[in-house]
Structure formats: structure tokens, C-alpha cells
Design a protein around this motif. Sequence first.
Motif, short mmCIF file in Angstrom:
data_model
loop_
_atom_site.label_atom_id
_atom_site.label_comp_id
_atom_site.label_asym_id
_atom_site.label_seq_id
_atom_site.Cartn_x
_atom_site.Cartn_y
_atom_site.Cartn_z
N UNK A 185 0.85 -1.34 0.10
CA UNK A 185 0.11 -0.02 -0.11
C UNK A 185 0.85 1.33 -0.09
N UNK A 186 2.15 0.99 0.18
CA UNK A 186 3.15 2.39 0.19
C UNK A 186 3.24 3.15 -1.27
N UNK A 187 2.71 4.36 -1.13
CA UNK A 187 2.96 5.58 -2.37
C UNK A 187 4.32 5.43 -2.64
N UNK A 188 4.68 5.73 -3.91
CA UNK A 188 5.76 5.99 -4.62
C UNK A 188 5.80 7.55 -4.03
N UNK A 189 7.28 7.58 -3.71
CA UNK A 189 7.70 9.07 -3.34
C UNK A 189 7.75 9.26 -1.97
N UNK A 190 7.17 8.31 -1.06
CA UNK A 190 6.82 8.27 0.46
C UNK A 190 7.98 7.68 1.09
N UNK A 191 8.04 8.20 2.40
CA UNK A 191 8.86 7.80 3.21
C UNK A 191 7.89 7.09 4.43
N UNK A 192 8.18 5.69 4.47
CA UNK A 192 7.41 4.88 5.53
C UNK A 192 7.78 5.21 6.67
N UNK A 193 6.93 5.45 7.51
CA UNK A 193 7.26 5.63 9.14
C UNK A 193 6.62 4.74 9.92
N UNK A 194 7.26 3.79 10.65
CA UNK A 194 6.61 2.52 11.24
C UNK A 194 6.74 2.68 12.80
N UNK A 195 5.44 2.66 13.32
CA UNK A 195 5.32 2.86 14.97
C UNK A 195 5.34 1.52 15.42
N UNK A 196 6.19 1.06 16.27
CA UNK A 196 6.33 -0.23 17.06
C UNK A 196 6.22 0.07 18.55
N UNK A 197 5.26 -0.86 19.12
CA UNK A 197 5.21 -1.02 20.56
C UNK A 197 6.22 -1.14 21.42
N UNK A 198 6.67 -0.40 22.52
CA UNK A 198 7.74 -0.27 23.23
C UNK A 198 8.26 -1.84 23.66
N UNK A 219 11.16 6.03 -0.78
CA UNK A 219 12.32 6.77 -0.77
C UNK A 219 13.11 6.05 0.37
N UNK A 220 12.19 5.58 1.46
CA UNK A 220 13.22 5.01 2.40
C UNK A 220 12.31 4.54 3.51
N UNK A 221 12.70 4.03 4.76
CA UNK A 221 12.07 3.58 5.96
C UNK A 221 12.53 4.28 7.08
N UNK A 222 11.69 4.74 8.07
CA UNK A 222 11.92 5.13 9.40
C UNK A 222 11.24 4.24 10.43
#
Length: 345
Positions: A185-198, A219-222
Motif C-alpha cells: 500500500x506504500x505510495x511512490x515517493x513516500x517515506x514509510x514511518x513505522x510505529x512499534x510498541x515499546x 524513498x526510505x523507511x523510518x
Amino acid sequence: MSGTSPFNILVWNPNRPERPPRERPNTRMPNAFSQVVNFDQSPNSNPPSSSPSGSPPSTSTSASYSHSNPRSHSYVPPYINSYQANQSEMEVSTSVSPQPSLIEQLSPFSSCEISDALIKLGLTHNASESPVQRGGYIPDINMLSPSPTVGDGQNTRVCGYAYTVKMVRGDDLQAPKPAQHFVDAAPAGSVAVISVPPNIKSAAWGGLMTAGAQFRGVHGVVIDGRVRDLIEHRAAGFPVFARGHSTLGQSPFTRPSELNVPVTILPRPDFEGAFENTFSAVEVHPGDIIVADIDGVVCIPPELLASVIDSCRYSKQVDEKCMIDIQQGRSIQETFQDWRKATKK
């Protein structure tokens, strides 16, 4: 997310150049990110004349980003052209990207310069005033790919609009489930930002996800957590920013729950047993601007983008003058007095 995009789709088949382009309603889900499309400019294959120049309207939400260092380079995914060349029909969204000129103007500035600008604009990260802050520096997330010490890692900078993913624990049966894999589902040109539980020790991202993200023009992933398969990410040249790495995969420890929703990234304590944190958590919304380089990751709310650029441009000019004086032997105190304090903005 429901409904369809209000923009029509212009469809042209480069394998049948004699056929005129046609327009059809866009029945796809709305997408804040327009995919970059480059037509093959061969003698027997010409794009439809949808503008005076005969080329389709630009649909990119991303720009080339590089340091002022002459050895630097912009991160341009090498897979975009090959992906588009294999399409029998190229679809161009006629929607207009939000503030593309401002995104391009952001390119000369590092994450450090942007953080300084956000501080001046009031994003002070003071938890006593704002326990959760919209945008700013996202602490403790660092570049793991490319290697920050070898090759081009020192000159890599990623910038794009945030595509957010909220992870939950694997045993959470109440949280919603996405209709498709979050990488698909990730759009082209985006930067994925993933929130993970502590306190999760497993990885939220691996080599197969990088392959899928590259194919789609991400473009990348955070990652507010861990990653694995470092060799594969670095071999692919795909930018990955995370808190650390692991040998464990995602399942059965975590799973994706919601896509393109606001996510809150909590600061982690600097040592075991810490019970108080004076640094604000950072809330990231879909469509926020993410800038990540060797120094770290920052998030810019779109409404602050123009002000951030103005502040960065001014501060960069002042710091360049300071650098010249200091390199010529002048004291830092005198230099700051003349340039930073005298020209404080």
C-alpha cells in the motif's frame, strides 16, 4: 479510507503510439502521493500532448536531495525507470502535488539545520509544556542503511511525505487489520514511518520488504523499532533508519494494524530504570515531511514548511560566514558575537 479520487486518469499505451490517449475516471483509492512517470523518448514512441510542450504534467511529490558537499548525491531509486518501462499502459494522475516547489527548496538543508529552525518556530521538545509534540526531531533513530561509515552513507539524505504504519503486539486480537500488506500500500515517493510498541526485540522490517518498497518507489523507511537483514538493505542501497537491529522477524511478535493514521513515537530512556523523560514524544501525521540523514530524523508539519525553509536559508548564510572566520583563526566567541548575535533573526 474510503471513496475514490476526484481526479481523472490519462491513459496512454507506449506500445501503440498511433492510438490517441484516453481519459477515464479514477476508481482507485485516494492517494496523497503521485507516482513519478518518465515516458520513453524514442523516435517511435512519443507521449501524448497534454501540455504545450507535448509532455504530461509532472506528478512527483518528491525531489532530489543532496548535501552542499560536492561529493554528495541525491538518493534516486534505480528501479523506477525499469518498473515504468515494463508497464504496457502508463497512468498519469492529473492531481497536483502539495507544495512541490517548497519541497525542492528544502533540499540544501540537513536534518540539523531543520531541527534548529523548528526549535526557533516553537517546537522545543519540552515535555512539561507539551508531552506530545506535532513534528520535530525524532530521537534515537539512526541510519543503518546505507552504512553510515562506509561508502555513500555519509552523503545520503532522504526526504518525502510520511506514509505511516502502526504496529501492535502479535497477541493483540482487538486491533484492526489492514486490507493489504503495508508495503503493497506504500505510495511512490513516500517515506514509510513505522510505529512499534515499546520493548519489542524483534524486527519490523526485513530484506523482502525493502525489495517490495524499492519496486514501488518508496524513498526510505523510518522505524520506531528494529530491523534485520542489514546486508540486503545495504546491497540494495535502500535507506533504513531504525533504533537497532535484530535476528528475529516480525511474526509472531508484532503485526501491522493501521495505515496512514497519526502515530506517536515515544522517547526511549537513556538507561535502564529511567522513570522520567523530559523530552516530548513526537506525533507524525500522514503527509508530514520527513527528512533523514546521517545525523538523524526530523518531521516537519506541512504548515511550517515555508517558515522552516526561510529560517534554514538565513541560518545557513550566517553559519557559512562564521566558518570562514573561525577557519582563519578568529575566536568562536568573537565570531558568534559578530554574526549570530548581531544578525539574530
